[in-house]
Design a protein around this motif. Structure first.
Motif, PDB file in Angstrom:
ATOM      1  N   GLU A   1       8.986   7.118  21.595  1.00 16.16           N
ATOM      2  CA  GLU A   1       8.169   6.438  20.592  1.00 16.16           C
ATOM      3  C   GLU A   1       7.429   7.409  19.678  1.00 16.16           C
ATOM      4  O   GLU A   1       7.119   7.084  18.533  1.00 16.16           O
ATOM      5  N   GLU A   2       7.152   8.612  20.207  1.00 14.75           N
ATOM      6  CA  GLU A   2       6.340   9.561  19.433  1.00 14.75           C
ATOM      7  C   GLU A   2       7.012  10.022  18.144  1.00 14.75           C
ATOM      8  O   GLU A   2       6.342  10.379  17.190  1.00 14.75           O
ATOM      9  N   SER A   3       8.345  10.064  18.135  1.00 13.77           N
ATOM     10  CA  SER A   3       8.944  10.699  16.967  1.00 13.77           C
ATOM     11  C   SER A   3       8.714   9.855  15.713  1.00 13.77           C
ATOM     12  O   SER A   3       8.568  10.388  14.619  1.00 13.77           O
TER      13      SER A   3
ATOM     14  N   ARG B   1       9.718   7.409  28.058  1.00 17.98           N
ATOM     15  CA  ARG B   1       9.409   6.277  27.165  1.00 17.98           C
ATOM     16  C   ARG B   1       8.517   6.737  26.015  1.00 17.98           C
ATOM     17  O   ARG B   1       8.730   6.383  24.858  1.00 17.98           O
ATOM     18  N   ILE B   2       7.496   7.505  26.366  1.00 20.01           N
ATOM     19  CA  ILE B   2       6.522   7.932  25.364  1.00 20.01           C
ATOM     20  C   ILE B   2       7.185   8.807  24.297  1.00 20.01           C
ATOM     21  O   ILE B   2       6.988   8.600  23.097  1.00 20.01           O
ATOM     22  N   CYS B   3       7.986   9.758  24.733  1.00 19.82           N
ATOM     23  CA  CYS B   3       8.602  10.674  23.769  1.00 19.82           C
ATOM     24  C   CYS B   3       9.497   9.931  22.783  1.00 19.82           C
ATOM     25  O   CYS B   3       9.555  10.272  21.604  1.00 19.82           O
TER      26      CYS B   3
ATOM     27  N   SER C   1      -6.671  10.052  26.895  1.00 16.02           N
ATOM     28  CA  SER C   1      -6.459  10.620  25.556  1.00 16.02           C
ATOM     29  C   SER C   1      -5.705   9.638  24.661  1.00 16.02           C
ATOM     30  O   SER C   1      -6.025   9.489  23.483  1.00 16.02           O
ATOM     31  N   GLU C   2      -4.691   8.984  25.244  1.00 17.90           N
ATOM     32  CA  GLU C   2      -3.931   8.013  24.457  1.00 17.90           C
ATOM     33  C   GLU C   2      -4.854   6.881  23.990  1.00 17.90           C
ATOM     34  O   GLU C   2      -4.772   6.430  22.852  1.00 17.90           O
ATOM     35  N   ILE C   3      -5.717   6.435  24.902  1.00 10.81           N
ATOM     36  CA  ILE C   3      -6.598   5.311  24.579  1.00 10.81           C
ATOM     37  C   ILE C   3      -7.644   5.716  23.539  1.00 10.81           C
ATOM     38  O   ILE C   3      -7.841   5.041  22.530  1.00 10.81           O
TER      39      ILE C   3
ATOM     40  N   ASP D   1       1.298   1.457  19.883  1.00 13.09           N
ATOM     41  CA  ASP D   1       2.075   2.335  20.769  1.00 13.09           C
ATOM     42  C   ASP D   1       1.153   3.197  21.628  1.00 13.09           C
ATOM     43  O   ASP D   1       1.395   3.396  22.817  1.00 13.09           O
ATOM     44  N   GLU D   2       0.100   3.734  21.008  1.00 14.99           N
ATOM     45  CA  GLU D   2      -0.803   4.610  21.759  1.00 14.99           C
ATOM     46  C   GLU D   2      -1.449   3.832  22.909  1.00 14.99           C
ATOM     47  O   GLU D   2      -1.616   4.348  24.006  1.00 14.99           O
ATOM     48  N   ALA D   3      -1.797   2.569  22.648  1.00 12.75           N
ATOM     49  CA  ALA D   3      -2.321   1.728  23.726  1.00 12.75           C
ATOM     50  C   ALA D   3      -1.263   1.620  24.825  1.00 12.75           C
ATOM     51  O   ALA D   3      -1.558   1.765  26.012  1.00 12.75           O
ATOM     52  N   GLY D   4      -0.023   1.394  24.417  1.00  5.28           N
ATOM     53  CA  GLY D   4       1.078   1.301  25.374  1.00  5.28           C
ATOM     54  C   GLY D   4       1.209   2.588  26.174  1.00  5.28           C
ATOM     55  O   GLY D   4       1.365   2.546  27.399  1.00  5.28           O
ATOM     56  N   HIS D   5       1.104   3.727  25.503  1.00  3.09           N
ATOM     57  CA  HIS D   5       1.216   5.012  26.210  1.00  3.09           C
ATOM     58  C   HIS D   5       0.138   5.126  27.270  1.00  3.09           C
ATOM     59  O   HIS D   5       0.393   5.558  28.395  1.00  3.09           O
ATOM     60  N   GLY D   6      -1.080   4.734  26.896  1.00  6.76           N
ATOM     61  CA  GLY D   6      -2.165   4.768  27.872  1.00  6.76           C
ATOM     62  C   GLY D   6      -1.812   3.913  29.085  1.00  6.76           C
ATOM     63  O   GLY D   6      -1.998   4.328  30.237  1.00  6.76           O
TER      64      GLY D   6
END
Ligand SMILES: [Fe+2]
Ligand SMILES: [Fe+2]
Lengths: 94, 326
Positions: free
Chosen positions: B157-159, B153-155, B44-46, B74-79
């Motif tokens: 960055e999400e804000s 980590r993801i959270c 989903s992130e990707i 960032d989304e790539a990083g999350h993936g």
């Protein structure tokens, strides 16, 4: 011929004076690329000042089955802790 | 220990809030559930980069462009964090990617909707990232260590993602009539799909109970959806645009907003592959993967060649020592 890039574990020192800490893994063809990828994946917000990468296959981990034999012997050696030794209150700075 | 004892020890640990780590014993079903959930999350992130990537070249200012670029990166990083967490469960990344590109692996249905204009970038950051945060914050306490750590980590960055989206909406809503209309139109199109992001009602979510027992999941789909509605409605009021739901009203007794029925037929249709962009998305991902194959192969071949050269050079530099003290 298709060959998958090996897996590397990434460690970051967040600032001088602190240990490197494991943060995750990534795939890269070699150590140099692993460092470059680690920079992009794990340090986009100044999370570190130094990176270590090591190919995952070179890490030897203790097994959870060894937990008892490895770590429990320490549990009953309370004499290794300062609180084991009772001294009178009058004694200062010790 | 027999299987039953192992299972009990495992559940006791989970109940005591002791995290499960990769090499610890775990029930096969727990492992499988996690692999499925983490990899779906990673996919989903990707795929989530596609609808937003669509607007990078057309961002209205340099400020917006650098922010959007950073968000998509960032989304790539999350993936990648998530694939890395999934791999600790003993599955190869290539296998996961194959299942996603050529198999039956799913990803969040929200990314099968198109981004028609710039306001959609605002709506995605505000609503889609907002819903993602609502889902992800409880996952920071997931019983599986590597997943929980990736979520932390993801959270963090999400804000930024949500705030940059809301700022875009705010700018549009304070702009001309036409700009405000764009914001309203984007909210109209993204509102319901965002509510669907929390998944089916608890009564139709058969795996939820087990996931709660394993503490993979902490809050139910309906609880999370309600929280999202409650906070988002007020944010929409501030923007001065209307949530497209005639049944939406504050319920004094419940202390929550009531909202109208969700179109589950649409949800399942999109999940099954018939959303507006499902085919485009998978085609774009396959194309990127297949056209990048030669690059991955070349990089691997180059690394091997370099390594062989280095080994040879080292052999010359330090030849086998000869006995000098004879
Ligand atoms: Fe994300
Ligand atoms: Fe995001």
């Amino acid at each position: 011929m298709k060959k998958d890039w090996p897996l590397w574990e990434v460690f970051i020192r967040s600032k001088n004076g602190l240990h490197h800490k494991h943060v995750g893994s990534l795939h890269a063809t070699d150590a140099q690329m692993a460092i470059e990828n680690a920079r992009d994946v794990y340090t986009r917000r100044s999370e570190g000042v130094s990176l270590w990468v090591v190919e995952s296959k070179y890490i030897t981990a203790s097994s959870p089955n060894q937990t008892e034999s490895l770590f429990e012997p320490a549990d009953d050696k309370i004499y290794r802790h300062p609180t084991f030794y009772s001294l009178p209150d009058e004694v200062k700075n010790i | 220990m027999n299987a039953e004892q192992l299972e009990k020890t495992f559940q006791d640990k989970v109940d005591a809030e002791i995290r499960i780590e990769p090499r610890d014993w775990m029930p096969e079903a727990y492992r499988k559930t996690l692999i499925r959930q983490i990899s779906q999350h990673a996919h989903s992130e990707i795929v989530g980069m596609l609808p937003e990537g669509n607007w990078i070249t057309r961002a209205p200012s340099l400020r917006r462009k650098v922010a959007l670029l950073a968000k998509v990166q960032d989304e790539a990083g999350h993936g990648l964090y998530l694939y890395s967490a999934a791999e600790t469960l003993g599955v190869e990344r290539e296998t996961l990617i194959d299942e996603y590109l050529y198999g039956n692996a799913k990803y969040s249905s929200i990314f099968n909707y198109p981004t028609l204009n710039w306001a959609d970038i605002g709506a995605i950051g505000w609503l889609v990232d907002g819903a993602a945060i609502m889902n992800q914050v409880p996952l920071c306490r997931c019983s599986y260590g590597p997943y929980a750590r990736a979520m932390v980590r993801i959270c963090k960055e999400e804000s930024f993602h949500q705030r940059q989206g809301y700022e875009i909406m705010l700018t549009l809503c304070r702009g001309s009539e036409a700009q405000k209309a764009m914001a309203q139109d984007a909210l109209n199109r993204w509102w319901w799909p965002s509510l669907m992001m929390f998944g089916p009602h608890d009564s139709d979510s058969p795996h939820s109970e087990q996931s709660m027992k394993w503490k993979i999941k902490r809050l139910s789909n309906d609880e999370l959806r309600q929280r999202f509605v409650d906070v988002t409605v007020e944010q929409a009021h501030f923007l001065g645009i209307a949530i497209p739901d005639p049944d939406l009203r504050w319920n004094e007794e419940r202390g929550h907003y009531d909202f109208g029925p969700i179109n589950w037929a649409e949800f399942w249709d999109v999940v099954k592959g018939n959303g507006p962009c499902n085919r485009d998305r998978i085609r774009a991902r396959r194309k990127a993967h297949e056209e990048g194959q030669w690059v991955r192969d070349a990089a691997m071949a180059y690394a091997e060649k370099r390594k062989a050269r280095q080994t040879a050079a080292e052999a010359v530099a330090s030849p086998t020592p000869v006995a000098t003290y004879s």
